[in-house]
Write a protein that holds these residues in place. Structure first.
Motif, PDB file in Angstrom:
ATOM      1  N   SER A  69       0.829  -1.199   0.000  1.00  0.00           N
ATOM      2  CA  SER A  69       0.000   0.000   0.000  1.00  0.00           C
ATOM      3  C   SER A  69       0.868   1.256   0.000  1.00  0.00           C
ATOM      4  N   THR A  70       0.259   2.364  -0.382  1.00  0.00           N
ATOM      5  CA  THR A  70       0.979   3.634  -0.403  1.00  0.00           C
ATOM      6  C   THR A  70       0.794   4.409   0.891  1.00  0.00           C
ATOM      7  N   ALA A  71       0.311   3.762   1.926  1.00  0.00           N
ATOM      8  CA  ALA A  71       0.125   4.430   3.219  1.00  0.00           C
ATOM      9  C   ALA A  71       1.462   4.924   3.755  1.00  0.00           C
ATOM     10  N   GLU A  72       1.430   6.082   4.367  1.00  0.00           N
ATOM     11  CA  GLU A  72       2.647   6.640   4.953  1.00  0.00           C
ATOM     12  C   GLU A  72       3.165   5.710   6.036  1.00  0.00           C
ATOM     13  N   ARG A  73       4.457   5.547   6.091  1.00  0.00           N
ATOM     14  CA  ARG A  73       5.047   4.676   7.105  1.00  0.00           C
ATOM     15  C   ARG A  73       6.321   5.292   7.667  1.00  0.00           C
ATOM     16  N   CYS A  74       6.760   4.747   8.771  1.00  0.00           N
ATOM     17  CA  CYS A  74       7.930   5.301   9.450  1.00  0.00           C
ATOM     18  C   CYS A  74       9.007   4.231   9.609  1.00  0.00           C
ATOM     19  N   TYR A  75      10.250   4.678   9.645  1.00  0.00           N
ATOM     20  CA  TYR A  75      11.337   3.787  10.016  1.00  0.00           C
ATOM     21  C   TYR A  75      12.357   4.597  10.816  1.00  0.00           C
ATOM     22  N   TYR A  76      13.216   3.912  11.533  1.00  0.00           N
ATOM     23  CA  TYR A  76      14.146   4.581  12.430  1.00  0.00           C
ATOM     24  C   TYR A  76      15.581   4.225  12.066  1.00  0.00           C
TER      25      TYR A  76
ATOM     26  N   ILE B 197      16.527   8.257  15.233  1.00  0.00           N
ATOM     27  CA  ILE B 197      16.004   9.293  14.339  1.00  0.00           C
ATOM     28  C   ILE B 197      14.851   8.710  13.533  1.00  0.00           C
ATOM     29  N   LYS B 198      13.692   9.358  13.617  1.00  0.00           N
ATOM     30  CA  LYS B 198      12.488   8.872  12.947  1.00  0.00           C
ATOM     31  C   LYS B 198      12.388   9.458  11.538  1.00  0.00           C
ATOM     32  N   HIS B 199      12.105   8.615  10.571  1.00  0.00           N
ATOM     33  CA  HIS B 199      11.944   9.042   9.181  1.00  0.00           C
ATOM     34  C   HIS B 199      10.542   8.653   8.707  1.00  0.00           C
ATOM     35  N   ARG B 200       9.917   9.509   7.953  1.00  0.00           N
ATOM     36  CA  ARG B 200       8.613   9.221   7.365  1.00  0.00           C
ATOM     37  C   ARG B 200       8.757   9.102   5.857  1.00  0.00           C
ATOM     38  N   ILE B 201       8.116   8.093   5.287  1.00  0.00           N
ATOM     39  CA  ILE B 201       8.123   7.956   3.835  1.00  0.00           C
ATOM     40  C   ILE B 201       6.688   7.788   3.332  1.00  0.00           C
ATOM     41  N   LYS B 202       6.438   8.312   2.176  1.00  0.00           N
ATOM     42  CA  LYS B 202       5.121   8.205   1.541  1.00  0.00           C
ATOM     43  C   LYS B 202       5.321   7.611   0.153  1.00  0.00           C
ATOM     44  N   PRO B 203       5.156   6.270   0.024  1.00  0.00           N
ATOM     45  CA  PRO B 203       5.354   5.636  -1.280  1.00  0.00           C
ATOM     46  C   PRO B 203       4.377   6.162  -2.329  1.00  0.00           C
ATOM     47  N   ARG B 204       4.788   6.101  -3.570  1.00  0.00           N
ATOM     48  CA  ARG B 204       3.927   6.518  -4.667  1.00  0.00           C
ATOM     49  C   ARG B 204       3.431   5.295  -5.429  1.00  0.00           C
TER      50      ARG B 204
END
Length: 223
Positions: free
Chosen positions: A121-128, A136-143
Motif C-alpha cells: 500500500s501507499t500508506a505513509e510509514r515510518c522507520y528509524y 532518528i524517525k523518518h517518514r516515507i510516503k510511497p507513490r
C-alpha cells in the motif's frame, strides 16, 4: 480487483477470497477446516461451525462462535469454488488456512501473512535509524507504481487501506447493492441482531440523495 491482483499466489490470497466472497469473520476463516467446505455439492457452500480464538497467548479452534446466529451455511460463488478447489489440491492440512506445519495460525503468524498486503500500500510509514546512539524517525510516503527500494520485485499497487473486517463489510455491501433482502443479508452475515444489518443496509441503500429526490418529491405531491 486491485487487491486480488496484488496478492495473487501470495499467502493471504485464499483468506481474502473467503472474506470477499463468503463474508466470514476473521476468526471464522482462521478456524475453517476442510470438513466444513463443500465444493462438490450441486450448490457449493461453506458451513460455519468453528472459530479461532487466542487463549493464554496460544491459538485455539473450537465450536464457540461469536453468537448463535454465526452458525450458518453460506453458498459460495464459482470464483471462490475454483479458488478453494485449487487450494484443497495443494493442502496437506485439515485447515483451509494453515502455517507451514499444517497447523492453525498464531496471532503473530497472521500478522506476518497480512503484511503481504500492507507492504504493497501507499500508506505513509515510518522507520528509524540510529546515529551516535540516538533514534532518528523518518517518514516515507510511497507513490503508486513505485518499486520498494530494498525489494525491486515489490510494487506499491494499492492506494487504499485494507483490514480483514473490510473484506466482510464489502461482501455485505455487495449483497445489498444487488437487492438482496435484509433478512437474507442478516442470515448470510451471521448477524444476531437485525439492527446491525439494518444499520449497514440503510447506510448503503439510502445514503444517495440523487436517487431519493424523486421519492421525497412524490411524497409531498411535487414533481
Amino acid at each position: 480487483a486491485i487487491l486480488l491482483d496484488s496478492i495473487r499466489e501470495l499467502p493471504p490470497y485464499v483468506f481474502v477470497m473467503i472474506g470477499l466472497y463468503a463474508g466470514l469473520r476473521r476468526e471464522e476463516i482462521l478456524g475453517l477446516k476442510w470438513d466444513c467446505v463443500f465444493l462438490d455439492e450441486k450448490t457449493p457452500y461453506i458451513s460455519v461451525r468453528r472459530a479461532w480464538h487466542v487463549e493464554g497467548g496460544e491459538p485455539v479452534v473450537n465450536t464457540l462462535l461469536k453468537t448463535p446466529a454465526a452458525k450458518r451455511d453460506v453458498p459460495i460463488p464459482k470464483c471462490l469454488v475454483a479458488c478453494l478447489k485449487e487450494a484443497r489440491e495443494k493442502s496437506e492440512s485439515e485447515y483451509v488456512i494453515s502455517n507451514s506445519k499444517g497447523t492453525v495460525l498464531t496471532e503473530a503468524q497472521f500478522v506476518r501473512v497480512w503484511k503481504y498486503i500492507t507492504v504493497r500500500s501507499t500508506a505513509e510509514r515510518c522507520y528509524y535509524t540510529y546515529v551516535n546512539g540516538q533514534s532518528i524517525k523518518h517518514r516515507i510516503k510511497p507513490r503508486l507504481g513505485e518499486h520498494q527500494p530494498n525489494n525491486p520485485k515489490l510494487v506499491y499497487t494499492m492506494d487504499f487501506k485494507v483490514t480483514p473486517h473490510m473484506l466482510r463489510h464489502t461482501y455485505i455491501t455487495n449483497l445489498i447493492y444487488k437487492g438482496v433482502d435484509p433478512k437474507t443479508v442478516q442470515y448470510l452475515a451471521g448477524h444476531e441482531n437485525s439492527k446491525t444489518t439494518m444499520d449497514i443496509y440503510a447506510k448503503v441503500k439510502y445514503n444517495k440523495p440523487e436517487k431519493l429526490s424523486s421519492v421525497v418529491n412524490a411524497a409531498f405531491g411535487l414533481r
